[in-house]
Design an enzyme around this catalytic site. Structure first.
Site, PDB file in Angstrom:
ATOM      1  N   ASP A 183       0.911  -1.146   0.000  1.00  0.00           N
ATOM      2  CA  ASP A 183       0.000   0.000   0.000  1.00  0.00           C
ATOM      3  C   ASP A 183       0.947   1.192   0.000  1.00  0.00           C
ATOM      4  O   ASP A 183       1.604   1.476   1.006  1.00  0.00           O
ATOM      5  CB  ASP A 183      -0.866   0.007   1.265  1.00  0.00           C
ATOM      6  CG  ASP A 183      -1.866   1.155   1.236  1.00  0.00           C
ATOM      7  OD1 ASP A 183      -1.433   2.303   1.056  1.00  0.00           O
ATOM      8  OD2 ASP A 183      -3.075   0.909   1.384  1.00  0.00           O
ATOM      9  N   HIS A 184       1.071   1.859  -1.128  1.00  0.00           N
ATOM     10  CA  HIS A 184       2.181   2.811  -1.235  1.00  0.00           C
ATOM     11  C   HIS A 184       2.071   3.978  -0.253  1.00  0.00           C
ATOM     12  O   HIS A 184       3.053   4.639   0.034  1.00  0.00           O
ATOM     13  CB  HIS A 184       2.390   3.285  -2.680  1.00  0.00           C
ATOM     14  CG  HIS A 184       1.468   4.353  -3.142  1.00  0.00           C
ATOM     15  ND1 HIS A 184       0.195   4.107  -3.572  1.00  0.00           N
ATOM     16  CD2 HIS A 184       1.626   5.693  -3.229  1.00  0.00           C
ATOM     17  CE1 HIS A 184      -0.381   5.242  -3.913  1.00  0.00           C
ATOM     18  NE2 HIS A 184       0.458   6.233  -3.721  1.00  0.00           N
ATOM     19  N   HIS A 246      -5.689   3.121   1.174  1.00  0.00           N
ATOM     20  CA  HIS A 246      -4.817   4.169   1.710  1.00  0.00           C
ATOM     21  C   HIS A 246      -5.415   4.905   2.916  1.00  0.00           C
ATOM     22  O   HIS A 246      -4.746   5.143   3.910  1.00  0.00           O
ATOM     23  CB  HIS A 246      -4.503   5.211   0.631  1.00  0.00           C
ATOM     24  CG  HIS A 246      -4.008   4.604  -0.644  1.00  0.00           C
ATOM     25  ND1 HIS A 246      -3.166   3.528  -0.667  1.00  0.00           N
ATOM     26  CD2 HIS A 246      -4.236   4.918  -1.951  1.00  0.00           C
ATOM     27  CE1 HIS A 246      -2.886   3.215  -1.932  1.00  0.00           C
ATOM     28  NE2 HIS A 246      -3.527   4.037  -2.727  1.00  0.00           N
TER      29      HIS A 246
HETATM   30  C1  BG6 Z   1      -3.589   5.009  -6.250  1.00  0.00           C
HETATM   31  C2  BG6 Z   1      -4.957   5.142  -6.827  1.00  0.00           C
HETATM   32  O1  BG6 Z   1      -3.524   3.893  -5.405  1.00  0.00           O
HETATM   33  O2  BG6 Z   1      -3.261   6.194  -5.518  1.00  0.00           O
HETATM   34  C3  BG6 Z   1      -5.029   6.363  -7.729  1.00  0.00           C
HETATM   35  O3  BG6 Z   1      -5.284   3.982  -7.570  1.00  0.00           O
HETATM   36  C4  BG6 Z   1      -4.574   7.598  -6.993  1.00  0.00           C
HETATM   37  O4  BG6 Z   1      -6.355   6.555  -8.225  1.00  0.00           O
HETATM   38  C5  BG6 Z   1      -3.233   7.355  -6.313  1.00  0.00           C
HETATM   39  O5  BG6 Z   1      -4.459   8.644  -7.934  1.00  0.00           O
HETATM   40  C6  BG6 Z   1      -2.861   8.521  -5.419  1.00  0.00           C
HETATM   41  O6  BG6 Z   1      -1.549   8.365  -4.958  1.00  0.00           O
HETATM   42  P1  BG6 Z   1      -0.687   9.623  -4.502  1.00  0.00           P
HETATM   43  O7  BG6 Z   1       0.560   9.026  -3.950  1.00  0.00           O
HETATM   44  O8  BG6 Z   1      -0.460  10.444  -5.740  1.00  0.00           O
HETATM   45  O9  BG6 Z   1      -1.502  10.363  -3.494  1.00  0.00           O
END
Ligand code: BG6
Length: 497
Positions: A183-184, A246
């Protein structure tokens, strides 16, 4: 500390995520001196390519490594590229695993990777089980002469049932401790800092409960629409795409009890307990009252027409998929009983920002001139992105006659730190997986607990597509009705307004 000798095998190597995120992350780890000399990458996918073609496409001519390519001396880039290989796996990811096993064995010899393999699944989720099964049948999942790890990208399941089915399937071939669900958001420095803010500061922790906190607010906004991902997004929506993963991860870190140590399992045990204590909304009536969704619509901005969601490529013109979701909920445990949580996420909003706001209760007895409640409460604002940092709002006396109170800011920005080398989320997470640290990866029970909370909302929304669904103009803070979801006198904090 350098990572142990190992090979990273990326399934879906010709895909967008590999070139956009994974390869730049590996490059930074290489440049930062984190990787063992005995390291290599094997890209696997359905296209037909030679090692040379893969290196050229993924590294030497990659638009995502362009800057590096122009400033780095060509020999360094070439040396980096030579650690990359490619294997075509045919059209369905269901065959040629003997060939793959042989290729892995010979690269293991060539690069001295000590039989340590990480398999990274950057493919559509429908392939996860097939790949895990085939890896296992080819004798690549058992840890006999080296470690075997499986990194799985989101989405992890589509609802509770499919997440359980997927977990069961993966557990058939790999042990839970070998599975790394990415989960990044957990790779973001400021998300990790939530734990440090809470558990290494005695000025916050005593206040972190229902006695002193009035409510908690989390906003995640993006300016972009669905871009080129309409096909995927239309089957997903904001609740699945952002909230289940997230945002509930952020919630779990805000809500959890202190772990007894920084050990991965101790932290994850507490996160699971936190997620299990979210009050599940049982009736449709409750869901309708506490949730709201929206979809961005065609909007005129400075004389130009900006597409609405239903006009986006890959999206059904009659789609009811939400691009905005706002949810109010409670956490049923000793610490949080009665404290409302408000979480919203949306695309096509005015700015890109993610922040959590802890609103403290106003003083019990009012001595000084009252202003509107919103400006009077102490707020701790945790800015997850951009301008990563922390902001505290507190009352100060307005200079001059009387006792007028105004809010002042105390701010900390990560960028002010001298050692402000903030690692990209993927870089950090890959490094952790290479070192066998699962702290920042989601465990099976954690993912299921998050789905358990989201599932009834999904079902209710699917059964009642028109209820609580509103259009909103591109570049606004979502449907106007979402203001009704949050406490009257407070309203949402719109960063930048
Ligand atoms: C991803 C979603 O996991 O996270 C995207 O699938 C979203 O829809 C993205 O744009 C947002 O990531 P960050 O790091 O740019 O906030």
């Amino acid at each position: 500390k350098k990572t142990p000798n190992q090979m990273l095998i990326i399934f879906g190597a010709s895909g967008d995520l590999t070139s956009r995120k994974l390869i730049p992350a590996i490059y930074n780890l290489f440049k930062g001196g984190h990787l063992s000399k005995n390291f290599c990458v094997l890209g696997v996918s359905r296209s037909n390519m030679t090692d040379e073609e893969f290196r050229t496409k993924a590294i030497l001519e990659s638009p995502f490594l362009q800057k590096e390519n122009s400033k780095e001396d060509p020999q360094t880039m070439q040396a980096f590229a030579e650690q990359f290989h490619y294997q075509d796996l045919g059209s369905d990811y269901d065959h040629s695993y003997d060939l793959l096993a042989n290729r892995i064995a010979s690269l293991n010899e060539q690069h001295g990777t000590s039989g340590n393999y990480i398999f990274y699944l950057s493919t559509p989720p429908s392939l996860y089980e097939v790949i895990a099964k085939n890896l296992s049948e080819a004798g690549l999942s058992k840890e006999k002469d080296g470690f075997r790890r499986l990194i799985v990208e989101k989405p992890f399941g589509y609802d509770l049932e499919s997440a359980k089915t997927l977990n069961d399937a993966l557990h058939h071939y790999f042990d839970e401790k070998q599975v790394y669900r990415i989960d990044h958001y957990l790779g973001k420095e400021t998300v990790q800092n939530l734990l440090v803010t809470r558990f290494s500061n005695s000025i916050f922790e005593p206040l972190w409960n229902r006695r002193y906190i009035h409510h908690v607010e989390i906003t995640n906004a993006e300016t972009v629409g669905v871009e080129k991902r309409g096909g995927y997004y239309d089957k997903s929506g904001a609740l699945r795409d952002m909230f289940q993963s997230h945002l509930l991860q952020i919630v779990s870190l805000l809500v959890m009890e202190p772990p007894i140590s920084s050990d991965a399992e101790e932290i994850r045990d507490e996160k699971v307990k936190a997620l299990k204590s979210l009050r599940i909304m049982k009736s449709e009536e409750e869901i309708v009252k506490n949730t709201l969704r929206g979809q961005y619509v065609k909007t005129e901005i400075d004389g130009k027409t900006v597409k609405g969601y239903r006009e986006e490529e890959g999206v059904n013109p009659e789609s009811t998929t939400e691009t905005y979701a706002a949810i109010k909920f409670f956490v049923d445990n000793w610490r949080w009983k009665g404290v409302p949580f408000y979480v919203r996420t949306g695309k096509a909003m005015p700015t890109k920002v993610t922040e959590a706001v802890i609103h403290f209760k106003t003083p019990h007895h009012e001595v000084f001139m009252s202003q509107d409640a919103y400006r009077k409460d102490n707020k701790l604002i945790i800015r997850i992105q951009p301008d990563e940092g922390i902001l505290i709002k507190f009352g100060v006396k307005v200079p001059g006659l009387g006792f007028h109170v105004e809010q002042a800011n105390m701010e900390f920005y990560y960028s002010d730190l001298e050692s402000a080398q903030v690692m990209d989320a993927y870089e950090r997470l890959l490094l952790d997986a290479m070192q066998g640290d699962t702290t920042l990866y989601a465990r099976a029970d954690e993912v299921e607990a998050a789905w358990r909370f989201v599932d009834p909302i999904l079902k209710c929304w699917e059964n009642n597509p028109a209820v609580n669904t509103y259009g909103y103009s591109v570049g606004t803070w979502g449907p106007r009705n979402s203001d009704e979801l949050i406490e009257d006198s407070f309203g949402w904090r719109n960063p930048g307004d």
